[in-house]
Motif scaffolding. Structure first.
Motif, PDB file in Angstrom:
ATOM      1  N   LEU A 128       0.925  -1.328  -0.053  1.00  0.00           N
ATOM      2  CA  LEU A 128      -0.047   0.030   0.126  1.00  0.00           C
ATOM      3  C   LEU A 128       0.950   1.158  -0.052  1.00  0.00           C
ATOM      4  CD1 LEU A 128      -2.598  -1.119   2.776  1.00  0.00           C
ATOM      5  CD2 LEU A 128      -2.875  -1.329   0.281  1.00  0.00           C
ATOM      6  N   VAL A 129       0.541   2.253  -0.585  1.00  0.00           N
ATOM      7  CA  VAL A 129       1.523   3.505  -1.030  1.00  0.00           C
ATOM      8  C   VAL A 129       0.723   4.628  -0.237  1.00  0.00           C
ATOM      9  CG1 VAL A 129       2.750   4.899  -2.753  1.00  0.00           C
ATOM     10  CG2 VAL A 129       2.420   2.388  -3.020  1.00  0.00           C
ATOM     11  N   PHE A 130       1.338   5.345   0.362  1.00  0.00           N
ATOM     12  CA  PHE A 130       0.560   6.517   1.243  1.00  0.00           C
ATOM     13  C   PHE A 130       1.420   7.721   1.036  1.00  0.00           C
ATOM     14  CE2 PHE A 130      -0.737   2.809   3.567  1.00  0.00           C
ATOM     15  CZ  PHE A 130      -2.072   2.948   3.904  1.00  0.00           C
ATOM     16  N   GLU A 131       0.811   8.710   0.568  1.00  0.00           N
ATOM     17  CA  GLU A 131       1.507  10.105   0.433  1.00  0.00           C
ATOM     18  C   GLU A 131       2.565  10.419   1.739  1.00  0.00           C
ATOM     19  OE1 GLU A 131      -1.635  13.331   0.269  1.00  0.00           O
ATOM     20  OE2 GLU A 131      -1.817  12.893  -1.894  1.00  0.00           O
ATOM     21  N   LYS A 132       2.197  10.129   2.861  1.00  0.00           N
ATOM     22  CA  LYS A 132       3.219  10.626   3.853  1.00  0.00           C
ATOM     23  C   LYS A 132       3.624   9.377   4.549  1.00  0.00           C
ATOM     24  CE  LYS A 132       0.380  14.828   5.260  1.00  0.00           C
ATOM     25  NZ  LYS A 132      -0.654  14.656   4.759  1.00  0.00           N
ATOM     26  N   ALA A 133       3.089   8.117   4.692  1.00  0.00           N
ATOM     27  CA  ALA A 133       3.652   7.249   5.373  1.00  0.00           C
ATOM     28  C   ALA A 133       4.578   6.305   4.412  1.00  0.00           C
ATOM     29  CB  ALA A 133       2.695   6.099   5.935  1.00  0.00           C
ATOM     30  N   GLY A 134       4.370   6.404   2.940  1.00  0.00           N
ATOM     31  CA  GLY A 134       5.109   5.912   1.894  1.00  0.00           C
ATOM     32  C   GLY A 134       4.684   4.411   2.118  1.00  0.00           C
ATOM     33  N   GLU A 135       5.460   3.500   1.524  1.00  0.00           N
ATOM     34  CA  GLU A 135       5.205   2.096   1.318  1.00  0.00           C
ATOM     35  C   GLU A 135       4.791   1.366   2.621  1.00  0.00           C
ATOM     36  OE1 GLU A 135       7.988   0.354  -1.599  1.00  0.00           O
ATOM     37  OE2 GLU A 135       7.229   2.033  -3.243  1.00  0.00           O
ATOM     38  N   VAL A 136       3.762   0.525   2.390  1.00  0.00           N
ATOM     39  CA  VAL A 136       3.621  -0.182   3.701  1.00  0.00           C
ATOM     40  C   VAL A 136       3.103  -1.726   3.079  1.00  0.00           C
ATOM     41  CG1 VAL A 136       1.926  -0.764   5.534  1.00  0.00           C
ATOM     42  CG2 VAL A 136       2.672   1.465   5.282  1.00  0.00           C
ATOM     43  N   PRO A 137       4.339  -2.512   3.429  1.00  0.00           N
ATOM     44  CA  PRO A 137       3.852  -3.946   2.879  1.00  0.00           C
ATOM     45  C   PRO A 137       2.693  -4.574   3.701  1.00  0.00           C
ATOM     46  CG  PRO A 137       5.904  -3.905   4.067  1.00  0.00           C
ATOM     47  CD  PRO A 137       5.218  -2.362   3.857  1.00  0.00           C
ATOM     48  N   VAL A 138       1.829  -5.493   3.026  1.00  0.00           N
ATOM     49  CA  VAL A 138       0.869  -6.206   3.748  1.00  0.00           C
ATOM     50  C   VAL A 138       0.809  -7.608   3.334  1.00  0.00           C
ATOM     51  CG1 VAL A 138      -1.467  -6.226   4.590  1.00  0.00           C
ATOM     52  CG2 VAL A 138      -0.445  -4.069   4.152  1.00  0.00           C
ATOM     53  N   GLU A 139       0.748  -8.693   4.073  1.00  0.00           N
ATOM     54  CA  GLU A 139       0.425  -9.918   3.783  1.00  0.00           C
ATOM     55  C   GLU A 139      -1.042 -10.197   4.091  1.00  0.00           C
ATOM     56  OE1 GLU A 139       3.015 -12.791   5.930  1.00  0.00           O
ATOM     57  OE2 GLU A 139       4.733 -12.037   4.600  1.00  0.00           O
ATOM     58  N   ILE A 140      -1.744 -10.301   2.941  1.00  0.00           N
ATOM     59  CA  ILE A 140      -2.967 -10.498   3.068  1.00  0.00           C
ATOM     60  C   ILE A 140      -3.585 -11.986   2.848  1.00  0.00           C
ATOM     61  CG2 ILE A 140      -5.417  -9.560   2.214  1.00  0.00           C
ATOM     62  CD1 ILE A 140      -4.056  -7.168   1.382  1.00  0.00           C
ATOM     63  N   PRO A 141      -4.327 -12.617   3.534  1.00  0.00           N
ATOM     64  CA  PRO A 141      -4.571 -13.982   3.640  1.00  0.00           C
ATOM     65  C   PRO A 141      -5.838 -14.086   2.653  1.00  0.00           C
ATOM     66  CG  PRO A 141      -5.218 -13.273   5.701  1.00  0.00           C
ATOM     67  CD  PRO A 141      -4.425 -12.250   5.192  1.00  0.00           C
ATOM     68  N   VAL A 142      -5.901 -15.054   2.112  1.00  0.00           N
ATOM     69  CA  VAL A 142      -7.198 -15.300   0.987  1.00  0.00           C
ATOM     70  C   VAL A 142      -8.318 -16.179   1.909  1.00  0.00           C
ATOM     71  CG1 VAL A 142      -8.192 -16.493  -0.943  1.00  0.00           C
ATOM     72  CG2 VAL A 142      -5.963 -15.291  -0.924  1.00  0.00           C
ATOM     73  N   ASP A 143      -9.430 -15.437   2.057  1.00  0.00           N
ATOM     74  CA  ASP A 143     -10.500 -16.105   2.949  1.00  0.00           C
ATOM     75  C   ASP A 143     -11.704 -15.926   2.145  1.00  0.00           C
ATOM     76  OD1 ASP A 143     -12.369 -16.607   4.871  1.00  0.00           O
ATOM     77  OD2 ASP A 143     -11.670 -15.215   6.200  1.00  0.00           O
ATOM     78  N   LEU A 144     -11.958 -17.473   1.469  1.00  0.00           N
ATOM     79  CA  LEU A 144     -13.124 -17.597   0.717  1.00  0.00           C
ATOM     80  C   LEU A 144     -14.594 -18.107   1.594  1.00  0.00           C
ATOM     81  CD1 LEU A 144     -11.351 -19.331  -2.222  1.00  0.00           C
ATOM     82  CD2 LEU A 144     -11.844 -16.913  -1.698  1.00  0.00           C
ATOM     83  N   GLU A 145     -14.300 -18.191   2.860  1.00  0.00           N
ATOM     84  CA  GLU A 145     -15.283 -18.474   3.687  1.00  0.00           C
ATOM     85  C   GLU A 145     -15.856 -17.623   4.646  1.00  0.00           C
ATOM     86  OE1 GLU A 145     -13.498 -21.667   6.121  1.00  0.00           O
ATOM     87  OE2 GLU A 145     -13.378 -22.950   4.402  1.00  0.00           O
ATOM     88  N   ARG A 146     -15.417 -16.210   4.597  1.00  0.00           N
ATOM     89  CA  ARG A 146     -15.773 -15.101   5.203  1.00  0.00           C
ATOM     90  C   ARG A 146     -17.246 -14.809   4.722  1.00  0.00           C
ATOM     91  NH1 ARG A 146     -12.638 -10.313   7.788  1.00  0.00           N
ATOM     92  NH2 ARG A 146     -11.070 -11.985   8.219  1.00  0.00           N
ATOM     93  N   LYS A 147     -18.143 -14.517   5.745  1.00  0.00           N
ATOM     94  CA  LYS A 147     -19.507 -14.305   5.371  1.00  0.00           C
ATOM     95  C   LYS A 147     -19.417 -12.961   4.674  1.00  0.00           C
ATOM     96  CE  LYS A 147     -21.033 -18.104   6.782  1.00  0.00           C
ATOM     97  NZ  LYS A 147     -20.836 -19.330   5.813  1.00  0.00           N
ATOM     98  N   PRO A 148     -20.883 -12.704   3.910  1.00  0.00           N
ATOM     99  CA  PRO A 148     -20.655 -11.353   3.057  1.00  0.00           C
ATOM    100  C   PRO A 148     -20.863 -10.047   3.998  1.00  0.00           C
ATOM    101  CG  PRO A 148     -21.952 -13.092   1.980  1.00  0.00           C
ATOM    102  CD  PRO A 148     -21.488 -13.603   3.183  1.00  0.00           C
TER     103      PRO A 148
END
Length: 163
Positions: A128-148
């Motif tokens: 994720l790229v922010f104007e002030k904070a710069g680059e923030v790496p994020v590991e995002i799990p795939v969750d296909l079971e989460r309810k809508p």
């Protein structure tokens, strides 16, 4: 120790501490990604973004090698009452000492032209790229079971009539 040595040590200590402080200004909680169907060529990521800083910041971009294109999107109702997914090139404001939700049926990170099938339990690496904070790496799990309803709505990839 001379005054010069003490001053240089203090400057060095502050320089090393400053990046850690800046990194803590933006905090990502409850990230997850999903696709609407197993063979989808697109997917999305959702999360809560908290800004612990004293100034508003702007999420201006997102990057990942999981797809050919990554954009910041939102859903908006047009004049005919049809919900549309739109690219938001200016991104999203994260208020000082506040938060912004990226959620199903609202603002989100969109993956278009997936390079691989996303399976439940996979992890998507996003910057994720922010104007002030710069680059923030994020590991995002795939969750296909989460309810809508978790995260405030549902995701769809085209125009639909609002219920």
């Amino acid at each position: 120790m001379s005054f010069k040595t003490i001053t240089m040590a203090a400057v060095a200590a502050f320089a090393l501490a400053a990046p850690a402080f800046a990194e803590g200004m933006i905090v990502i909680t409850d990230p997850y990604a999903r696709v609407s169907a197993k063979m989808s060529k697109s997917g999305a990521a959702f999360m809560q973004i908290e800004n612990h800083g004293d100034e508003d910041d702007q999420l201006i971009d997102a990057r990942s090698d999981v797809s050919k294109k990554v954009e910041l999107h939102t859903h908006k109702e047009n004049a005919d009452g049809v919900m549309q997914m739109l690219h938001i090139p200016e991104g999203f404001t994260i208020p000082a000492h506040g938060k912004h939700m990226l959620m199903r049926g609202g603002d989100h990170v969109m993956f278009m032209g997936l390079n691989e099938t996303l399976e439940h339990g996979d992890v998507v690496n996003v910057v994720l790229v922010f104007e002030k904070a710069g680059e923030v790496p994020v590991e995002i799990p795939v969750d296909l079971e989460r309810k809508p309803m978790h995260g405030g709505g549902h995701m769809n990839h085209g125009n639909m009539k609002k219920n």
